[in-house]
Design a protein around this motif. Structure first.
Motif, mmCIF file in Angstrom:
data_model
loop_
_atom_site.group_PDB
_atom_site.id
_atom_site.type_symbol
_atom_site.label_atom_id
_atom_site.label_comp_id
_atom_site.label_asym_id
_atom_site.label_seq_id
_atom_site.Cartn_x
_atom_site.Cartn_y
_atom_site.Cartn_z
ATOM 1 N N ARG A 136 -17.398 37.135 -16.816
ATOM 2 C CA ARG A 136 -18.158 36.346 -15.836
ATOM 3 C C ARG A 136 -19.384 35.681 -16.446
ATOM 4 O O ARG A 136 -20.194 35.129 -15.713
ATOM 5 N N MET A 137 -19.520 35.750 -17.764
ATOM 6 C CA MET A 137 -20.630 35.095 -18.445
ATOM 7 C C MET A 137 -20.210 33.709 -18.915
ATOM 8 O O MET A 137 -19.095 33.532 -19.416
ATOM 9 N N PRO A 138 -21.085 32.714 -18.789
ATOM 10 C CA PRO A 138 -20.747 31.387 -19.336
ATOM 11 C C PRO A 138 -20.750 31.412 -20.856
ATOM 12 O O PRO A 138 -21.549 32.119 -21.487
ATOM 13 N N SER A 139 -19.852 30.665 -21.445
ATOM 14 C CA SER A 139 -19.695 30.629 -22.904
ATOM 15 C C SER A 139 -19.763 29.187 -23.381
ATOM 16 O O SER A 139 -19.223 28.274 -22.732
ATOM 17 N N SER A 140 -20.431 28.978 -24.529
ATOM 18 C CA SER A 140 -20.518 27.634 -25.108
ATOM 19 C C SER A 140 -19.162 27.166 -25.618
ATOM 20 O O SER A 140 -18.902 25.953 -25.680
ATOM 21 N N VAL A 141 -18.292 28.107 -25.984
ATOM 22 C CA VAL A 141 -16.952 27.741 -26.452
ATOM 23 C C VAL A 141 -16.139 27.129 -25.323
ATOM 24 O O VAL A 141 -15.310 26.238 -25.543
ATOM 25 N N LEU A 142 -16.381 27.579 -24.092
ATOM 26 C CA LEU A 142 -15.635 27.099 -22.924
ATOM 27 C C LEU A 142 -16.425 26.045 -22.161
ATOM 28 O O LEU A 142 -16.272 25.921 -20.939
ATOM 29 N N ASN A 143 -17.288 25.302 -22.869
ATOM 30 C CA ASN A 143 -18.092 24.253 -22.230
ATOM 31 C C ASN A 143 -18.996 24.862 -21.162
ATOM 32 O O ASN A 143 -19.155 24.305 -20.073
ATOM 33 N N TYR A 144 -19.592 25.992 -21.513
ATOM 34 C CA TYR A 144 -20.528 26.716 -20.657
ATOM 35 C C TYR A 144 -19.909 27.104 -19.317
ATOM 36 O O TYR A 144 -20.553 27.061 -18.274
ATOM 37 N N LYS A 145 -18.659 27.475 -19.382
ATOM 38 C CA LYS A 145 -17.967 28.051 -18.234
ATOM 39 C C LYS A 145 -17.539 29.467 -18.574
ATOM 40 O O LYS A 145 -17.386 29.823 -19.741
#
Length: 253
Positions: A61-70
């Motif tokens: 449930r954390m945003p990730s920079s790899v997933l375009n901050y999703k």
């Protein structure tokens, strides 16, 4: 099965983590979050599995920079995850008693928050009294108190003062010296000064208050037992009105 699907199954060599760098980095990420959660809540090592599951639950449930901050949850379900239900792992909480057998008994159970259920919309809790796990939805949290910290070190559980809404500890230490005479008839409690440093007050010789308690002594000489007879009611007994149409061979009223 892989050949039927057109998949070439390849595995890494034994004891070569450098060949699976993506999995190793994610493994390191999960372990770092797990350690942080466990150290904060002072959770015993025997409950490491709950820390791992909660770490994975939070990472998804954390945003990730790899997933375009999703977050991975949003990528999978196309909906942003709700974070309103998240609570500190290992904190003190009070769960509502589901089966209330007596209205005068306690309506809550002191427990520890140990994670989130996968099959129910509820929290996984650890009962401090019965030492069992259960799932409950109606929970009141005290996220600044961690019961495992006191259980592991001081063998004491936190106590919530319902009148002042303050949390304190059961303290068995009494700042007084208790002395008794040879017959054990009286006990005097002399309050001792906790701080041995010289006082900075105006009075150089402060008076220490002394409280004396007289305990009664019960012996067979000063106790008299008077037998009492059972009291019988003098009220006239009549059959109830709804039984007036019935016929009895022998009246027992």
């Amino acid at each position: 099965m892989f050949e039927q699907l057109g998949i070439l199954h390849q595995t890494s060599c034994a004891y070569t983590p450098q060949q699976s760098g993506v999995a190793e980095r994610k493994h390191k990420h999960v372990l770092e979050v797990c350690r942080a959660i466990r150290f904060q809540g002072h959770i015993p090592i025997r409950y490491w599995g709950h820390c791992i599951l909660t770490a994975a639950y939070l990472i998804n449930r954390m945003p990730s920079s790899v997933l375009n901050y999703k977050s991975p949850y949003e990528i999978l379900y196309k909906v942003p995850p709700s974070l309103k239900h998240l609570r500190t792992l290992g904190c003190l909480c009070f769960a509502k008693t589901v089966n209330e057998s007596d209205k005068l008994k306690s309506q809550s159970i002191a427990a520890v928050h140990m994670g989130y259920s996968k099959s129910q919309k509820g929290y996984i809790l650890f009962d401090l009294s019965n030492h069992i796990f259960f799932v409950n939805r109606d929970v009141e949290f005290r996220e600044e108190v961690f019961p495992f910290k006191f259980v592991e070190k001081n063998k004491q559980l936190p106590f919530l003062d319902v009148f002042s809404n303050q949390i304190s500890l059961y303290n068995d230490e009494v700042p007084a010296s208790i002395s008794a005479d040879q017959n054990g008839d009286s006990v005097s409690r002399n309050l001792a000064n906790q701080d041995s440093a010289p006082s900075t007050s105006a009075d150089p010789n402060p008076q220490i208050p002394t409280a004396t308690y007289q305990l009664p002594v019960f012996t067979s000489d000063n106790l008299t037992f008077v037998p009492t007879e059972s009291r019988k009611s003098s009220r006239t007994k009549v059959p109830p009105l709804w039984m007036k149409d019935f016929v009895f061979t022998q009246k027992k009223f």
